[in-house]
Scaffold this motif. Sequence first.
Motif, PDB file in Angstrom:
ATOM      1  N   TYR A   6      29.849 -60.990 -19.876  1.00 60.17           N
ATOM      2  CA  TYR A   6      30.461 -62.312 -19.749  1.00 60.17           C
ATOM      3  C   TYR A   6      31.400 -62.427 -18.553  1.00 60.17           C
ATOM      4  N   HIS A   7      31.106 -61.687 -17.507  1.00 54.63           N
ATOM      5  CA  HIS A   7      31.953 -61.804 -16.307  1.00 54.63           C
ATOM      6  C   HIS A   7      31.128 -61.340 -15.103  1.00 54.63           C
ATOM      7  N   ILE A   8      30.485 -62.311 -14.451  1.00 52.91           N
ATOM      8  CA  ILE A   8      29.556 -62.000 -13.351  1.00 52.91           C
ATOM      9  C   ILE A   8      29.800 -62.953 -12.182  1.00 52.91           C
ATOM     10  N   THR A  40      31.804 -67.828 -11.750  1.00 48.36           N
ATOM     11  CA  THR A  40      32.174 -67.976 -10.333  1.00 48.36           C
ATOM     12  C   THR A  40      33.677 -68.208 -10.193  1.00 48.36           C
ATOM     13  N   HIS A  41      34.246 -67.594  -9.156  1.00 53.21           N
ATOM     14  CA  HIS A  41      35.683 -67.750  -8.895  1.00 53.21           C
ATOM     15  C   HIS A  41      36.033 -69.170  -8.471  1.00 53.21           C
ATOM     16  N   VAL A  42      37.107 -69.688  -9.055  1.00 56.20           N
ATOM     17  CA  VAL A  42      37.692 -70.915  -8.544  1.00 56.20           C
ATOM     18  C   VAL A  42      39.178 -70.647  -8.308  1.00 56.20           C
ATOM     19  N   LEU A  95      33.114 -70.082 -15.513  1.00 59.40           N
ATOM     20  CA  LEU A  95      33.986 -70.034 -14.344  1.00 59.40           C
ATOM     21  C   LEU A  95      35.066 -69.001 -14.596  1.00 59.40           C
ATOM     22  N   GLU A  96      35.594 -68.446 -13.517  1.00 55.85           N
ATOM     23  CA  GLU A  96      36.829 -67.678 -13.615  1.00 55.85           C
ATOM     24  C   GLU A  96      37.859 -68.391 -12.740  1.00 55.85           C
ATOM     25  N   VAL A  97      38.827 -69.004 -13.396  1.00 55.51           N
ATOM     26  CA  VAL A  97      39.822 -69.776 -12.672  1.00 55.51           C
ATOM     27  C   VAL A  97      41.051 -68.900 -12.415  1.00 55.51           C
ATOM     28  N   GLY A 121      40.381 -67.518 -17.749  1.00 58.65           N
ATOM     29  CA  GLY A 121      41.604 -67.696 -16.971  1.00 58.65           C
ATOM     30  C   GLY A 121      42.066 -66.336 -16.477  1.00 58.65           C
ATOM     31  N   ALA A 122      42.545 -66.294 -15.231  1.00 55.53           N
ATOM     32  CA  ALA A 122      42.956 -65.007 -14.653  1.00 55.53           C
ATOM     33  C   ALA A 122      44.225 -65.189 -13.833  1.00 55.53           C
ATOM     34  N   ILE A 123      45.035 -64.137 -13.801  1.00 58.73           N
ATOM     35  CA  ILE A 123      46.187 -64.110 -12.886  1.00 58.73           C
ATOM     36  C   ILE A 123      45.780 -63.215 -11.725  1.00 58.73           C
ATOM     37  N   HIS A 124      45.476 -63.824 -10.600  1.00 55.87           N
ATOM     38  CA  HIS A 124      45.096 -63.052  -9.409  1.00 55.87           C
ATOM     39  C   HIS A 124      46.232 -62.989  -8.389  1.00 55.87           C
ATOM     40  N   CYS A 125      47.098 -64.014  -8.399  1.00 57.02           N
ATOM     41  CA  CYS A 125      48.135 -64.105  -7.364  1.00 57.02           C
ATOM     42  C   CYS A 125      49.526 -64.205  -7.968  1.00 57.02           C
ATOM     43  N   ALA A 170      41.022 -63.126 -18.675  1.00 61.33           N
ATOM     44  CA  ALA A 170      40.328 -62.008 -18.012  1.00 61.33           C
ATOM     45  C   ALA A 170      41.330 -60.897 -17.680  1.00 61.33           C
ATOM     46  N   HIS A 171      40.853 -59.685 -17.617  1.00 62.78           N
ATOM     47  CA  HIS A 171      41.637 -58.503 -17.177  1.00 62.78           C
ATOM     48  C   HIS A 171      43.143 -58.711 -17.311  1.00 62.78           C
ATOM     49  N   LEU A 172      43.596 -58.704 -18.554  1.00 61.32           N
ATOM     50  CA  LEU A 172      44.977 -59.072 -18.913  1.00 61.32           C
ATOM     51  C   LEU A 172      46.038 -58.251 -18.183  1.00 61.32           C
ATOM     52  N   SER A 245      31.683 -57.072 -17.061  1.00 62.99           N
ATOM     53  CA  SER A 245      31.692 -56.036 -16.014  1.00 62.99           C
ATOM     54  C   SER A 245      32.462 -56.475 -14.780  1.00 62.99           C
ATOM     55  N   ASP A 246      32.639 -57.819 -14.611  1.00 68.71           N
ATOM     56  CA  ASP A 246      33.244 -58.338 -13.377  1.00 68.71           C
ATOM     57  C   ASP A 246      32.390 -57.944 -12.164  1.00 68.71           C
ATOM     58  N   ALA A 247      31.074 -57.988 -12.364  1.00 64.96           N
ATOM     59  CA  ALA A 247      30.140 -57.582 -11.305  1.00 64.96           C
ATOM     60  C   ALA A 247      30.292 -58.480 -10.077  1.00 64.96           C
TER      61      ALA A 247
HETATM   62 ZN   LIG Z   1      39.459 -61.709 -11.773  1.00 70.58          ZN
END
Ligand SMILES: [Zn+2]
Length: 289
Positions: A6-8, A40-42, A95-97, A121-125, A170-172, A245-247
């Motif tokens: 569930y993460h591609i 897909t990343h947003v 989506l991965e926001v 939902g993800a914290i990337h920044c 995602a990836h807490l 997998s976050d492929a």
């Molecule tokens: Zn991510």
Amino acid sequence: MKKTDYHIHPNYSIDAVPFSIQAYCTKAVKLKLEEICFTTHVEIDPVRRELDNFVAVNGERLSVWDFTWLDCYFTELAQAQERFKGAKLRIKAGLEVGYCPGQEKAIERIVNNYPFDFVLGAIHCLNHISISSKQESPLYFQDCTLNNLRRDYFSTLQAAVESDLFDCIAHLDLYRRYGLIHLGPEVMTIHREMIEPILSRMAKQGMGLEINTSSYRRGLKEFHPTKEILRLAVQAGISVFTVGSDAHTLCELGDNIEAALLLLKEYNLNNHIFTQRQAHVFPFSAANS
Ligand SMILES: [Zn+2]
Ligand SMILES: [Zn+2]
């Protein structure tokens, strides 16, 4: 074992190796995955508009706000769903926001206007710097103490959860990826007494938690999140889990998914799939497993 991923990131993500949705689906059938979700990343932080507020369509960069990309994305997903029906692969639209505080209305414009099955939902920044990027993260970590990281990350995560815009986080504990190198092993403990109320809030909202296997590819010893955090999540009452997998390239598809499913089993937890943003236990009954 009935497997999902569930993460591609297909070729729509600008940081992915450009493999198509169809290529991932073909590989998924080979790997005996039963259901996959493209995420897909947003990225929508206006401060980073020129850096990463983009997607790629047929190799060309488009602003995430030029919604022609979403029309292409859904058309391509629908074609794949049709094509892989016979192979019994179910394909979901996700989506991965990258959450950015204050941009909730902007996120709503995307997630509420298209028929997504699943929104991660993800914290990337943090402070408008990507902490998930090898090149950028030293900028954040150079003047950063454990306390800075603790404050920045968990306040952002709390706001992301409170926004209630996401089906699953995602990836807490993504801060471990480069935090461990820059701040040392104490980074493994900064969640203590910070994450518990956030996990309780997630449980109350029915928000899910992802087991993300990408950490193994980066030399970390546990998945995201660690077992310690997973135990806290269970204690807090979270019951919805996905595995991903976050492929970012074809050979990463399904990576360590069996181990992630075994981890869920070890804690008596259920893997989940999503349809039109509703969670369902997968597989549906123990008799199918
Ligand atoms: Zn991510
Ligand atoms: Zn991702």
